[in-house]
Design an enzyme around this catalytic site. Structure first.
Site, mmCIF file in Angstrom:
data_model
loop_
_atom_site.group_PDB
_atom_site.id
_atom_site.type_symbol
_atom_site.label_atom_id
_atom_site.label_comp_id
_atom_site.label_asym_id
_atom_site.label_seq_id
_atom_site.Cartn_x
_atom_site.Cartn_y
_atom_site.Cartn_z
ATOM 1 C CB ALA A 76 -56.365 -6.243 92.703
ATOM 2 C CB THR A 77 -59.993 -9.294 89.641
ATOM 3 O OG1 THR A 77 -58.533 -9.869 89.594
ATOM 4 C CG2 THR A 77 -60.714 -9.392 88.253
ATOM 5 C CG ASN A 156 -48.717 -7.908 87.001
ATOM 6 O OD1 ASN A 156 -49.343 -6.792 86.478
ATOM 7 N ND2 ASN A 156 -49.071 -8.918 86.450
ATOM 8 C CD GLN A 184 -47.617 -7.553 92.317
ATOM 9 O OE1 GLN A 184 -47.012 -7.623 93.280
ATOM 10 N NE2 GLN A 184 -48.363 -8.752 91.884
ATOM 11 C CB SER A 204 -55.207 -7.552 96.214
ATOM 12 O OG SER A 204 -55.550 -9.108 96.209
ATOM 13 C CB ALA A 205 -55.898 -9.244 101.541
ATOM 14 C CG HIS A 206 -53.969 -12.689 97.141
ATOM 15 N ND1 HIS A 206 -53.215 -13.368 96.240
ATOM 16 C CD2 HIS A 206 -54.946 -11.989 96.003
ATOM 17 C CE1 HIS A 206 -53.683 -13.087 94.846
ATOM 18 N NE2 HIS A 206 -54.578 -12.342 94.971
ATOM 19 C CB THR A 245 -72.776 -11.349 103.732
ATOM 20 O OG1 THR A 245 -73.973 -10.870 103.900
ATOM 21 C CG2 THR A 245 -72.177 -11.228 105.161
ATOM 22 C CB CYS A 332 -53.254 -14.682 84.641
ATOM 23 S SG CYS A 332 -52.440 -13.249 84.052
HETATM 24 C C1 LIG Z 1 -52.611 -9.667 91.320
HETATM 25 C C2 LIG Z 1 -52.916 -8.474 90.548
HETATM 26 C C3 LIG Z 1 -54.259 -8.044 90.558
HETATM 27 C C4 LIG Z 1 -55.472 -9.150 90.766
HETATM 28 O O1 LIG Z 1 -55.784 -9.085 92.013
HETATM 29 P P1 LIG Z 1 -56.698 -10.393 92.644
HETATM 30 O O2 LIG Z 1 -56.912 -9.780 94.215
HETATM 31 O O3 LIG Z 1 -56.110 -11.781 92.646
HETATM 32 O O4 LIG Z 1 -57.931 -10.289 91.949
HETATM 33 C C5 LIG Z 1 -54.317 -6.942 89.787
HETATM 34 N N1 LIG Z 1 -53.755 -5.984 89.587
HETATM 35 C C6 LIG Z 1 -52.141 -6.403 89.829
HETATM 36 C C7 LIG Z 1 -51.119 -5.605 89.568
HETATM 37 C C8 LIG Z 1 -51.956 -7.636 90.324
HETATM 38 O O5 LIG Z 1 -50.713 -8.030 90.679
#
Ligand SMILES: *Cc1c(COP(=O)(O)O)cnc(C)c1O
Length: 407
Positions: A76-77, A156, A184, A204-206, A245, A332
């Site tokens: 997501a960054t 978040n 989120q 973001s997947a994680h 890739t 962070c």
């Molecule tokens: C974790 C987070 C991000 C960043 O996501 P990454 O995949 O770790 O770069 C961006 N926005 C929000 C709201 C998040 O919680």
């Protein structure tokens, strides 16, 4: 017999564990199916491409988009950078004004700061004491030269939800591009890009039980077609918007994660809400002078952000670190002693902001774990307060509650 494993993980806003079902689907991509999805002339390439397209379809189906509107990124960054810089650089002749909010993720705020240095103007909308936006303020901050509104779906730190559908309408009415960071939100909240008028959406997947290092950006193709200046130049992967890739195993795990969320989200959100309320009530019944930060109704079902007056959040988290994994303020920012900028924006006094803990529940938390966390936190807060000279002083000044005594 207790089946609990330690530490109990309640930091799911920082990252979620990978769901075993996603991991299973990823495994072959590390072994026999190692092909490059861009290889045109052999079976291994075709197989990789097929897996990537299957994942793309699963993600599209989760958010109600077309398959060719999903761009894979590293997370997501990167998606936030690509959306905001991509629009700013592409639409520069049309205007140079961007609207966002003070409680956005750093990857949005710092991107906007960089654009300000490049001559763009950014309005950082405030929030009220509950963390909520004023929609009239969103409307009135739009100018003739506004090209982008970027407002997150769910915060978040405090889990507060912005009314994305309403903002989408405002943006559409004004002819301004609307980007939302839904990182989120997606695991717990239904988001439909067509119904909500979203033009760009980061995820973001994680943060949804998929692997780290992979994410996506939804980019609208019709009514209107959104153009972006890419951040990376190269082979022209991902419709020319993101060269490099593809991370095939990551993408496969991401796709499976989306499929699981799609099937289980409604039930899971209910379960999480009941766990969250159990946690909140348990802590509030066990302790005096605890405060919830952020609106309790317009909120993710799995978030609880709470201030425990008279203690330091860091001492509290250190006290329980072997048993419970938690965050204070934004993850962070944890290296800095600065209290969270999100809590500051809500007007939480500095003395209370320092005492704030973020609980973020997830798919693998149980009622038994919640009860353990309540007991352990209540004990630890009481212990720290009993050792605190400030708490001792305040207790003596106010004393135990006295019945009114007419003279
Ligand atoms: C974790 C987070 C991000 C960043 O996501 P990454 O995949 O770790 O770069 C961006 N926005 C929000 C709201 C998040 O919680």
């Amino acid at each position: 017999m207790s089946g609990m494993k330690f530490p109990i993980y309640m930091d799911n806003h920082a990252t979620t564990p990978l769901d075993a079902r996603g991991f299973e689907e990823m495994l072959p991509c590390f072994k026999e199916d190692f092909g490059n999805a861009a290889s045109r002339f052999h079976l291994l390439g075709w197989r990789a491409e097929e897996k990537v397209e299957k994942a793309r379809a699963r993600i599209a189906s989760l958010i109600g988009s077309a398959e060719n509107e999903i761009i894979f990124t590293s997370g997501a960054t990167e998606s936030n950078n690509l959306a905001i810089k991509g629009v700013a650089w592409k639409y520069r002749e049309r205007g140079n004004h961007i609207i966002t909010c003070v409680t956005e993720h750093k990857s949005v705020l710092d991107t906007c700061r960089v654009l300000e240095k490049q001559g763009f103007e950014v309005t950082y909308l405030p929030v009220d004491s509950k963390g909520l936006l004023n929609l009239d303020q969103v409307r009135s901050s739009i100018r003739g030269n506004t090209i982008l509104i970027s407002l997150m779906a769910a915060n978040n730190e405090i889990g507060v939800l912005h009314p994305i559908g309403e903002i989408g309408k405002i943006a559409k009415h004004a002819g301004v591009i609307f980007h939302t960071d839904a990182t989120q939100a997606l695991a717990e909240i239904a988001i439909h890009v067509e119904e909500m008028g979203i033009d760009l959406m980061s995820f973001s997947a994680h943060k949804m039980y998929g692997p780290k290092g992979v994410g996506g950006l939804y980019v609208r193709r019709h009514n209107p077609r959104i153009k972006l200046m890419p951040l990376l130049d190269g082979g022209g992967h991902e419709y020319g918007l993101r060269s490099g890739t593809l991370n095939v195993p990551g993408i496969v795990g991401f796709g499976k994660a989306c499929e699981i969320v799609c099937a289980e989200r409604t039930e899971e959100a209910k379960r999480l809400l009941s766990l969250r309320e159990r946690l909140r009530k348990g802590l509030m019944n066990g302790l005096t002078e605890v405060y919830v930060n952020g609106d309790l109704e317009k909120r993710l079902p799995n978030n609880l952000n709470m201030s425990f007056a008279y203690i330091e959040a860091e001492s509290l988290l250190m006290g329980v670190r072997d048993e419970i994994a938690l965050s204070s303020g934004a993850a962070c920012m944890s290296a800095l002693v600065e209290p969270s900028y999100v809590l500051k924006a809500l007007g939480v006094p500095e003395r209370l902001a320092h005492t704030s803990v973020r609980f973020s529940l997830g798919r693998f938390n149980t009622e038994e774990e919640v009860d353990y966390v309540i007991r352990r936190m209540v004990d630890e807060v009481r212990r720290l307060r009993d050792a605190s000279p400030i708490y001792e002083m305040v207790k003596q000044e106010t004393g135990p509650p006295v019945p009114p005594h007419p003279h």
